[in-house]
Design a protein around this motif. Sequence first.
Motif, short mmCIF file in Angstrom:
data_model
loop_
_atom_site.label_atom_id
_atom_site.label_comp_id
_atom_site.label_asym_id
_atom_site.label_seq_id
_atom_site.Cartn_x
_atom_site.Cartn_y
_atom_site.Cartn_z
N GLU A 178 0.83 -1.20 0.00
CA GLU A 178 0.00 0.00 0.00
C GLU A 178 0.87 1.25 0.00
N TRP A 179 1.95 1.24 0.78
CA TRP A 179 2.86 2.40 0.79
C TRP A 179 3.55 2.55 -0.56
N SER A 180 3.92 1.44 -1.17
CA SER A 180 4.57 1.51 -2.48
C SER A 180 3.63 2.07 -3.54
N LYS A 181 2.37 1.70 -3.44
CA LYS A 181 1.37 2.18 -4.41
C LYS A 181 1.01 3.63 -4.15
N THR A 182 0.86 3.99 -2.87
CA THR A 182 0.49 5.35 -2.49
C THR A 182 1.42 5.82 -1.38
N PRO A 183 2.58 6.39 -1.73
CA PRO A 183 3.54 6.83 -0.71
C PRO A 183 2.94 7.88 0.22
N MET A 184 3.42 7.88 1.45
CA MET A 184 3.00 8.89 2.42
C MET A 184 3.42 10.28 1.94
N THR A 185 2.51 11.25 2.02
CA THR A 185 2.86 12.62 1.66
C THR A 185 3.55 13.34 2.81
N LYS A 186 3.29 12.89 4.04
CA LYS A 186 3.96 13.44 5.21
C LYS A 186 4.20 12.31 6.19
N LEU A 187 5.43 12.20 6.65
CA LEU A 187 5.76 11.13 7.59
C LEU A 187 5.28 11.49 8.98
N PRO A 188 4.82 10.51 9.75
CA PRO A 188 4.33 10.80 11.10
C PRO A 188 5.46 11.18 12.03
#
Length: 379
Positions: A245-255
């Motif tokens: 899921e992260w590879s398909k939709t990378p995080m726009t902001k890291l927690p």
Amino acid sequence: MSKGFWMSTLSCLIIIGLGSGGAYIIHRSAENQLAGQPLLAVQTSAKTVTPVAKTKPQKTRKEIIEDSQKRVVTIESGSGLGSGFLYNNEGDLLTNAHVVAGSAQVTVRTLNHKEYKGKVIGIGTDIDIAVVRVQELKKLDPLPVAERYKPEIGDEILALGSPLGLENTVTTGIISGLGRSFDIDSYTYSNLYQISAPITHGNSGGPLVNAETGEVLGINSAAATEESGIGFSIPISSILQQAREWSKTPMTKLPAIADGDEYGTDSGGAVGDERDIVAYFYQSLSNGDYVTAYSLLGSDWQSGISYENFRAGYLNTGYITLDHLSLEEQADGAMVRVEITAEERRKSGTVYQSYRMSYTVGYENGELKILHGKGKKIQ
């Protein structure tokens, strides 16, 4: 096994940070078989011969190790040093969250010692996994993954990574326990594989590989104690969906990381906070770049030691790994504390000595510098 035993054992558990992918496996009955069609008999003047389906020869243990090492990397971040591995053909690496915590960008080093910048595109806050993307590694074949693996105690395994900074290290063992669960810091570990292959600082994020097939079974993540010889690996099947899921939709902001600080390294690779300059200092020493390391010291420190004497003090020091890198804000800067393990070459042989260090970091003429430092050996 009694609950009391596990409670006492888990109190000694450590994350092996400072110090792993998804490919679909396609089984074919024959290399030249056409989809949906049977193999055809071949006519001869004497008799009809039905060709036998070819089977791919099984790789030797040595071949499995060599192929796996090409897809395993060393990862350096503000948190220290760990490992990771290619899990898809998009240049994405699987690793532990605690290996890259606090860094938006990391340094990735491959088997042939080439270095690349990696971008953290996904990271867990309660599950200890992360995905790092390296554009230059795109289209390279990933490690195969055993998505439907059913573990049994006694299965032979290989643990790959960079323990204590010793890159491309392989240790062997078996799965020695199943279903282990516990909490370390902010992370919850569930249904882990317990392994007998020795792992330690730097192994974090490296792959646990089936010694017979070369498929990834899990991500090496923790050890009971330094001396126990008992390690723990997160099953790959339990985290593969999240990684994809992260590879398909990378995080726009890291927690935010556990202590509330934001990720400090921006896309240009600039120093984000005082911890990064300390990590950079030790990275430079490990690489033998004494000029850069010396340049990071403040003028007061430099006035007390010449470059020649500074360099001479590290000539017998090899790779240095970092652990427990912490930051305490102060009125005139910050106090950075870190535990290091240094490879020291002595007349009696090479030893690995640990130290607990404290550094005062602040700005001098507009540049962040390491102003003062002190430390002591960890016995």
